[in-house]
Motif scaffolding. Sequence first.
Motif, PDB file in Angstrom:
ATOM      1  N   ARG A 101      -2.419 -23.835  21.006  1.00  0.00           N
ATOM      2  CA  ARG A 101      -3.513 -24.450  20.259  1.00  0.00           C
ATOM      3  C   ARG A 101      -4.417 -23.462  19.534  1.00  0.00           C
ATOM      4  O   ARG A 101      -5.376 -23.872  18.875  1.00  0.00           O
ATOM      5  CB  ARG A 101      -4.364 -25.320  21.184  1.00  0.00           C
ATOM      6  CG  ARG A 101      -5.225 -24.601  22.198  1.00  0.00           C
ATOM      7  CD  ARG A 101      -6.185 -25.581  22.885  1.00  0.00           C
ATOM      8  NE  ARG A 101      -7.119 -24.937  23.764  1.00  0.00           N
ATOM      9  CZ  ARG A 101      -6.985 -24.847  25.079  1.00  0.00           C
ATOM     10  NH1 ARG A 101      -5.918 -25.368  25.665  1.00  0.00           N
ATOM     11  NH2 ARG A 101      -7.900 -24.243  25.822  1.00  0.00           N
ATOM     12  N   THR A 102      -4.114 -22.173  19.620  1.00  0.00           N
ATOM     13  CA  THR A 102      -4.979 -21.219  18.933  1.00  0.00           C
ATOM     14  C   THR A 102      -4.193 -19.996  18.484  1.00  0.00           C
ATOM     15  O   THR A 102      -3.177 -19.630  19.081  1.00  0.00           O
ATOM     16  CB  THR A 102      -6.145 -20.772  19.836  1.00  0.00           C
ATOM     17  OG1 THR A 102      -7.047 -19.951  19.083  1.00  0.00           O
ATOM     18  CG2 THR A 102      -5.649 -19.985  21.038  1.00  0.00           C
ATOM     19  N   GLU A 103      -4.669 -19.402  17.403  1.00  0.00           N
ATOM     20  CA  GLU A 103      -4.102 -18.162  16.864  1.00  0.00           C
ATOM     21  C   GLU A 103      -5.248 -17.148  16.802  1.00  0.00           C
ATOM     22  O   GLU A 103      -5.896 -16.971  15.762  1.00  0.00           O
ATOM     23  CB  GLU A 103      -3.521 -18.410  15.473  1.00  0.00           C
ATOM     24  CG  GLU A 103      -2.815 -17.200  14.876  1.00  0.00           C
ATOM     25  CD  GLU A 103      -1.594 -16.792  15.662  1.00  0.00           C
ATOM     26  OE1 GLU A 103      -1.424 -15.577  15.890  1.00  0.00           O
ATOM     27  OE2 GLU A 103      -0.806 -17.677  16.046  1.00  0.00           O
ATOM     28  N   PRO A 104      -5.543 -16.488  17.933  1.00  0.00           N
ATOM     29  CA  PRO A 104      -6.740 -15.648  17.998  1.00  0.00           C
ATOM     30  C   PRO A 104      -6.577 -14.300  17.313  1.00  0.00           C
ATOM     31  O   PRO A 104      -5.472 -13.792  17.148  1.00  0.00           O
ATOM     32  CB  PRO A 104      -6.926 -15.466  19.511  1.00  0.00           C
ATOM     33  CG  PRO A 104      -5.531 -15.496  20.050  1.00  0.00           C
ATOM     34  CD  PRO A 104      -4.817 -16.517  19.208  1.00  0.00           C
ATOM     35  N   ASP A 105      -7.706 -13.741  16.932  1.00  0.00           N
ATOM     36  CA  ASP A 105      -7.747 -12.388  16.404  1.00  0.00           C
ATOM     37  C   ASP A 105      -7.878 -11.360  17.527  1.00  0.00           C
ATOM     38  O   ASP A 105      -7.590 -10.179  17.331  1.00  0.00           O
ATOM     39  CB  ASP A 105      -8.931 -12.233  15.441  1.00  0.00           C
ATOM     40  CG  ASP A 105      -8.868 -13.236  14.310  1.00  0.00           C
ATOM     41  OD1 ASP A 105      -7.836 -13.282  13.612  1.00  0.00           O
ATOM     42  OD2 ASP A 105      -9.833 -14.005  14.127  1.00  0.00           O
ATOM     43  N   LEU A 106      -8.330 -11.814  18.693  1.00  0.00           N
ATOM     44  CA  LEU A 106      -8.566 -10.935  19.827  1.00  0.00           C
ATOM     45  C   LEU A 106      -8.434 -11.737  21.114  1.00  0.00           C
ATOM     46  O   LEU A 106      -8.843 -12.897  21.172  1.00  0.00           O
ATOM     47  CB  LEU A 106      -9.972 -10.321  19.735  1.00  0.00           C
ATOM     48  CG  LEU A 106     -10.475  -9.510  20.925  1.00  0.00           C
ATOM     49  CD1 LEU A 106      -9.652  -8.235  21.094  1.00  0.00           C
ATOM     50  CD2 LEU A 106     -11.952  -9.183  20.774  1.00  0.00           C
ATOM     51  N   VAL A 107      -7.865 -11.103  22.143  1.00  0.00           N
ATOM     52  CA  VAL A 107      -7.727 -11.739  23.453  1.00  0.00           C
ATOM     53  C   VAL A 107      -8.413 -10.866  24.503  1.00  0.00           C
ATOM     54  O   VAL A 107      -8.156  -9.657  24.586  1.00  0.00           O
ATOM     55  CB  VAL A 107      -6.243 -11.924  23.829  1.00  0.00           C
ATOM     56  CG1 VAL A 107      -6.108 -12.530  25.230  1.00  0.00           C
ATOM     57  CG2 VAL A 107      -5.528 -12.805  22.803  1.00  0.00           C
ATOM     58  N   LEU A 108      -9.275 -11.472  25.305  1.00  0.00           N
ATOM     59  CA  LEU A 108      -9.931 -10.802  26.427  1.00  0.00           C
ATOM     60  C   LEU A 108      -9.343 -11.357  27.713  1.00  0.00           C
ATOM     61  O   LEU A 108      -9.379 -12.562  27.946  1.00  0.00           O
ATOM     62  CB  LEU A 108     -11.440 -11.044  26.390  1.00  0.00           C
ATOM     63  CG  LEU A 108     -12.170 -10.563  25.137  1.00  0.00           C
ATOM     64  CD1 LEU A 108     -13.623 -11.032  25.153  1.00  0.00           C
ATOM     65  CD2 LEU A 108     -12.110  -9.036  25.021  1.00  0.00           C
ATOM     66  N   ALA A 109      -8.810 -10.483  28.559  1.00  0.00           N
ATOM     67  CA  ALA A 109      -8.100 -10.914  29.755  1.00  0.00           C
ATOM     68  C   ALA A 109      -8.265  -9.858  30.841  1.00  0.00           C
ATOM     69  O   ALA A 109      -8.724  -8.744  30.575  1.00  0.00           O
ATOM     70  CB  ALA A 109      -6.616 -11.115  29.436  1.00  0.00           C
TER      71      ALA A 109
END
Length: 221
Positions: A101-109
């Motif tokens: 459901r999303t195409e992020p520019d950045l992922v925080l994990a």
Amino acid sequence: MIGLGAGRPLERIVAVGAHCDDIAIGAGGTLLTMCLARPGLRVDALVLSGGGSEREDEERAALAAFCPGADLRLTVLKLPDGRMPAHWEEAKAAVEELRERTEPDLVLAPRTEDAHQDHRGLARLMTTAFRDHLVLGYEIVKWDGDLGRLPAYQPLSPETAEMKVRLLQEHYASQRHRPWYDREAFLGLARIRGIECHARYAEAFAVAKLTLDLGTFDLGE
């Protein structure tokens, strides 16, 4: 992985945690920095445990405060704390649904090197599901002593660092009894990471892979 210098504005981010408060502890200052600088930033957040409890109420209030002005979309699941390896398929399905459901520019994990099995398991799922994205692995101080040398830093202004600590204390009342959950721990780590990147305070992140596009930069004469 996102290419540095690709010229794409930061418009969407994903933030995930195994437990309520993980995102805020590991990347709360970074969230504040981004959301204050970019009103309307979309934040898709997923937390695997705490759903239907006071922990979910805390998380919803806290992330709303850590993401001021953002389009925050938070999902809190009910996986049992400390048992993620036994619920691998449910966790994997949740991450895959988030990816769809999303195409992020950045992922925080979380970091893949985190000593907590829930954090570590989620981190491995994220780098598989978000293969072509910049995934920054945040750190969470704990008794295991798993802090290490991290290659990426987000400097925090003193005001942002203080706001992060204040919001952590305000919104997670259920955690205040923990011996490591205090101002000294949070600001102390931020101060150390700040020293490492020539700032007053900072949050540090692990990076598994990073694709550069240096040819797009105008380096001058």
